[in-house]
Design a protein around this motif. Structure first.
Motif, short mmCIF file in Angstrom:
data_model
loop_
_atom_site.label_atom_id
_atom_site.label_comp_id
_atom_site.label_asym_id
_atom_site.label_seq_id
_atom_site.Cartn_x
_atom_site.Cartn_y
_atom_site.Cartn_z
N GLU A 1 0.97 -1.13 -0.02
CA GLU A 1 -0.14 0.08 -0.09
C GLU A 1 0.93 1.20 -0.09
OE1 GLU A 1 -3.25 -0.07 -0.36
OE2 GLU A 1 -3.27 -2.28 -0.35
N ALA A 2 0.71 2.24 -0.90
CA ALA A 2 1.49 3.48 -1.03
C ALA A 2 0.82 4.28 0.20
CB ALA A 2 1.32 3.92 -2.28
N PRO A 3 1.70 5.10 0.61
CA PRO A 3 1.07 6.23 1.52
C PRO A 3 0.31 7.12 0.95
CG PRO A 3 3.48 6.61 1.26
CD PRO A 3 3.30 5.14 0.58
N TYR A 4 0.45 7.32 -0.40
CA TYR A 4 -0.18 8.46 -0.99
C TYR A 4 -1.63 7.94 -1.52
CZ TYR A 4 4.69 9.54 -1.12
OH TYR A 4 5.89 9.75 -0.53
N THR A 5 -2.54 8.50 -1.19
CA THR A 5 -4.15 8.10 -1.50
C THR A 5 -4.69 8.81 -2.65
OG1 THR A 5 -5.05 9.46 0.34
CG2 THR A 5 -4.47 7.22 0.87
N SER A 6 -4.14 10.15 -3.01
CA SER A 6 -4.76 10.89 -4.20
C SER A 6 -4.03 10.31 -5.47
CB SER A 6 -4.51 12.08 -4.01
OG SER A 6 -4.49 13.10 -5.04
N HIS A 7 -5.09 10.06 -6.69
CA HIS A 7 -4.55 9.45 -7.66
C HIS A 7 -3.87 10.54 -8.50
CE1 HIS A 7 -7.63 5.89 -8.11
NE2 HIS A 7 -6.86 5.80 -7.07
N ASP A 8 -4.36 11.75 -8.21
CA ASP A 8 -3.81 12.75 -9.00
C ASP A 8 -2.03 13.03 -8.61
OD1 ASP A 8 -5.76 13.52 -10.51
OD2 ASP A 8 -6.39 14.97 -9.17
N LYS A 9 -1.88 12.80 -7.04
CA LYS A 9 -0.58 12.95 -6.41
C LYS A 9 0.12 11.63 -6.93
CE LYS A 9 0.85 15.35 -4.12
NZ LYS A 9 1.52 16.72 -4.34
N LEU A 10 -0.36 10.54 -7.01
CA LEU A 10 0.42 9.33 -7.43
C LEU A 10 0.79 9.34 -8.96
CD1 LEU A 10 -1.50 6.15 -6.25
CD2 LEU A 10 0.95 6.82 -5.77
N LYS A 11 0.11 10.11 -9.53
CA LYS A 11 0.51 10.33 -10.98
C LYS A 11 1.57 11.20 -11.17
CE LYS A 11 -1.11 11.93 -15.47
NZ LYS A 11 -2.62 12.09 -16.46
N ASP A 12 1.27 12.32 -10.44
CA ASP A 12 2.52 13.41 -10.41
C ASP A 12 3.81 12.85 -9.87
OD1 ASP A 12 1.06 15.44 -11.41
OD2 ASP A 12 0.51 16.23 -9.18
N ILE A 13 3.76 12.03 -8.76
CA ILE A 13 4.96 11.34 -8.23
C ILE A 13 5.62 10.30 -9.47
CG2 ILE A 13 5.94 9.69 -6.63
CD1 ILE A 13 3.66 10.65 -4.81
N PHE A 14 4.77 9.89 -10.04
CA PHE A 14 5.68 8.68 -10.97
C PHE A 14 5.92 9.39 -12.21
CE2 PHE A 14 3.44 5.46 -8.45
CZ PHE A 14 4.56 4.35 -8.32
N LEU A 15 5.38 10.36 -12.60
CA LEU A 15 5.85 11.13 -13.69
C LEU A 15 7.00 11.89 -13.37
CD1 LEU A 15 2.79 12.73 -15.31
CD2 LEU A 15 4.00 11.02 -16.24
N PHE A 16 7.09 12.35 -12.34
CA PHE A 16 8.55 13.06 -11.50
C PHE A 16 9.48 12.06 -11.60
CE2 PHE A 16 10.75 13.47 -7.80
CZ PHE A 16 11.59 14.65 -7.88
N ILE A 17 9.30 10.80 -10.93
CA ILE A 17 10.34 9.85 -10.83
C ILE A 17 10.88 9.35 -12.38
CG2 ILE A 17 10.93 7.32 -10.33
CD1 ILE A 17 9.08 7.88 -7.98
N THR A 18 9.89 9.28 -13.44
CA THR A 18 10.11 8.92 -14.74
C THR A 18 11.11 10.00 -15.33
OG1 THR A 18 8.37 7.95 -14.88
CG2 THR A 18 9.39 8.54 -16.99
N ARG A 19 10.81 11.28 -15.00
CA ARG A 19 11.72 12.31 -15.49
C ARG A 19 13.21 12.04 -14.95
NH1 ARG A 19 6.84 15.25 -14.76
NH2 ARG A 19 7.61 16.10 -12.80
N GLN A 20 13.28 11.72 -13.76
CA GLN A 20 14.68 11.73 -13.08
C GLN A 20 15.26 10.39 -13.73
OE1 GLN A 20 14.81 14.40 -11.44
NE2 GLN A 20 12.53 14.41 -11.62
N LEU A 21 14.75 9.68 -14.31
CA LEU A 21 15.32 8.40 -14.99
C LEU A 21 16.26 8.67 -16.32
CD1 LEU A 21 12.85 5.67 -14.57
CD2 LEU A 21 14.81 5.58 -13.25
N LYS A 22 15.88 9.91 -16.79
CA LYS A 22 16.64 10.37 -17.79
C LYS A 22 18.27 10.73 -17.52
CE LYS A 22 12.88 13.02 -20.01
NZ LYS A 22 12.31 14.35 -20.52
N GLY A 23 18.54 10.70 -16.26
CA GLY A 23 19.78 10.98 -15.73
C GLY A 23 20.66 9.59 -16.09
N LEU A 24 20.07 8.37 -16.24
CA LEU A 24 20.69 7.43 -16.72
C LEU A 24 21.59 7.36 -18.00
CD1 LEU A 24 17.95 4.68 -15.78
CD2 LEU A 24 20.06 4.80 -14.81
#
Length: 631
Positions: free
Chosen positions: A98-121
């Motif tokens: 279970e993720a500590p984030y319950t808002s679907h909008d917040k989850l989407k923002d988080i994963f899009l944010f993480i995805t953008r960081q993967l460009k550093g690979l």
């Protein structure tokens, strides 16, 4: 005043935030360097936590929520964003399932944010690369992105993730990076409800030749991903091709114009990816549009003809339907089918029986280009390995030596000559192969009986280059001629004698022409010279045009004493093949460019000259009591 490091700090929403020991509050009131310093300690804390630490999980829940605030997700500092992404990845690991984030909008923002960081690979030499790798490894191990299945617009996240991973992969990455990327993407494909067209496009686009050439590593990544997920993704691929090929809905994907390229690549990766697509190709083979049939034939020719393909045996209905295109009403389709046969014969000798009957029909095709390519197909395969072509296929080439079109006759004659030289003179495949093509020499010499001067000249050329190669040493050439002469049938012997007679007669005409140049200029001399020129022109291709070229050459001959002496040497009975070759190529090649055939013809003067005849008699005397019977 600052709170002690171990005391809780109030958040903006009133909740108390507990920071790890030694970490002061992280807000927008401090410098970026200080934010980075404190975040590194937070990262270390979350990195060391595991899922069983219930008290700590409860204690640091407000901090986990705080790290997903706008201050961190929109922070302009890339080091801050990277550290926050590592924290969030560990938070998903710690609090799973279970993720500590319950808002679907917040989850989407988080994963899009993480995805953008993967460009550093992308930059493996970056000082921060190890952290980027840790982020990727963590996400792949926990399958964090699977949380997004609960979101209505999860596809946006997945598409962005796939595009990012395919864009950053490069040849500086090791096997572990590729493995974690594959784990991350394959879990999304295999554990989701299906693959949308846009997500499928993000994979397939890497197979298109243009993209494949730009990033080979992205192609390899897509290739392995498709192999790993073949059972799950195959229905999605089938649906895509059904929409485009059968229903004609090209708007379903930006890749619709590349369907045939994609089919070829997918087949090479794993034929099971196309289990449901092959029947659609059979449908397209029967299209009323000739150009559409042509495109499918070109595609299937590559699939059937590729070296490791067993498509013809695995899908007999499609194979039989494809063979039917050899009789297509559209000329380019028949031509493409014939061209395919060469690769098929070389890569799949077991299919020769299926192809033979269709090539037989096409060897009598009303189109000259198709008859020509039938010969090229058979000869190409035969030169690779004579066992690839049966006697029936060689018989088709033999028939075409009498074709009504010169281009076809020439291809057939030259092709047979090449086979004879390879398997009889050089004996590259042993006695059986030599026996299989032993008839060629007789057939080629029989053609000298044809009325066409083109045929006669080609036989002379073949004799000098393939039957008795003029570039051999004298003894080897005599031996070669001896065995040839002794094994010819009576009609071929007559043809060979006639050829030598005609060559000798032409040399006499040229010798007489040179004699006329030595005499004083007069009207009678000019008339005699004109007559000789006309006689010589009749022995060249297209006598009408040849007359003009011969006249020009004669003018040069009259003005150039050196050229006359070279020509006298060339037609002399004592001139050897080597001397003739040097004479023509080095001394006066440029002068003979008035007409290529004239140049070639003079080359042939000395390939069986009187001196050679004498050598042959001397050589024959070693083997028989009456060598004169051969002349």
């Amino acid at each position: 005043m600052d709170f002690p490091a171990t005391q809780p700090k109030p958040a903006a929403d009133g909740k108390i935030i507990y920071y790890p020991p030694g970490v002061k509050e992280i807000t927008d009131k401090i410098t970026n360097d200080e934010v980075v310093k404190r975040l590194k300690m937070v990262v270390k804390t979350f990195m060391d936590m595991d899922q069983d630490s219930e008290d700590e999980k409860q204690q640091y829940l407000p901090l986990a929520l705080h790290l997903a605030s706008e201050f961190f997700l929109r922070n302009p500092n890339k080091d801050v964003r990277l550290l926050v992404a590592c924290c969030l990845a560990d938070i998903f690991r710690i609090y799973a399932p279970e993720a500590p984030y319950t808002s679907h909008d917040k989850l989407k923002d988080i994963f899009l944010f993480i995805t953008r960081q993967l460009k550093g690979l992308e930059d493996t030499k970056s000082p921060q690369f190890n952290r980027y790798f840790y982020l990727l490894e963590n996400l792949a191990w926990v399958k964090s992105y699977n949380i997004c299945f609960e979101l209505e617009d999860c596809n946006d996240i997945f598409i962005q993730l796939f595009r990012t991973l395919f864009s950053v992969i490069n040849n500086s990455h090791n096997q572990k990076v590729q493995m974690h990327m594959l784990d991350l993407m394959s879990s999304i494909i295999m554990e989701g409800d299906g693959v949308t067209q846009e997500l499928l496009d993000s994979i397939l686009i890497n197979l298109i030749p243009a993209h494949k050439n730009l990033n080979k590593q992205a192609f390899d990544l897509a290739k392995v991903l498709l192999k790993r997920t073949v059972q799950t993704i195959e229905p999605c691929i089938a649906n895509f091709f059904n929409q485009v090929l059968v229903l004609g809905k090209s708007s379903v994907s930006d890749l619709s114009e590349h369907v045939f390229d994609l089919i070829q690549e997918l087949f090479a990766i794993d034929p099971h990816l196309l289990l449901s697509v092959m029947p659609q190709l059979e449908f397209k083979l029967k299209s009323n549009d000739g150009e559409e049939r042509l495109a499918v034939v070109r595609l299937l020719a590559k699939l059937f003809g590729s070296k490791d393909s067993d498509l013809a045996t695995q899908n007999r209905p499609l194979w039989q339907c494809f063979l039917g295109r050899f009789n297509d009403i559209h000329v380019p389709v028949r031509l493409e089918s014939v061209k395919f046969a060469s690769h098929c014969l070389m890569n799949h000798p077991d299919l020769a029986k299926d192809l033979t009957e269709y090539l037989k029909v096409r060897s009598h095709d009303p189109e000259e280009a198709i008859r020509h390519d039938v010969i090229v197909t058979i000869i190409t395969a035969g030169k690779r390995d004579l066992s690839l072509v049966n006697d029936q296929l060689l018989g088709f080439v033999r028939e075409r030596t009498l074709d009504k079109r010169w281009r076809v006759r020439k291809e057939a004659m030259m092709g047979l000559a090449q086979l004879y030289k390879k398997y009889c003179l050089h004996a590259e495949a042993g006695k059986d192969a030599a026996e299989k093509v032993s008839w060629i020499k007789d057939k080629l010499l029989h053609i000298y009986y044809q009325n066409s001067i083109d045929d006669k000249l080609l036989v002379e050329k073949i004799f000098a280059q393939y039957l008795v190669p003029h570039n051999l040493e004298t003894e080897e050439r005599m031996k070669c001629l001896y065995y040839l002469y002794a094994s010819l049938d009576p009609n071929a012997v007559k043809a060979l004698n006639e050829m030598w007679k005609c060559q000798n007669m032409l040399r006499s005409h040229v010798r007489e022409l040179l004699d006329l140049h030595k005499q004083p200029t007069s009207e009678a001399n000019s008339a005699a010279m004109f007559g000789k020129l006309m006689t010589i022109a009749k022995n060249l291709p297209d006598p009408g045009k040849a007359q003009d070229f011969v006249k020009k050459f004669n003018q040069v001959l009259g003005d150039d004493e050196k050229l006359r002496s070279q020509l006298e040497l060339l037609i002399s009975p004592t001139c050897s093949c080597k001397q003739a070759d040097v004479c023509v190529v080095r001394k006066w090649k440029g002068k003979l460019l008035y007409h290529k055939s004239f140049f070639v013809f003079f080359m042939l003067f000395n390939l069986s000259d009187e001196n050679t005849h004498l050598n042959i008699k001397l050589y024959f005397s070693r083997f028989c009591q009456s060598p004169q019977i051969f002349f």
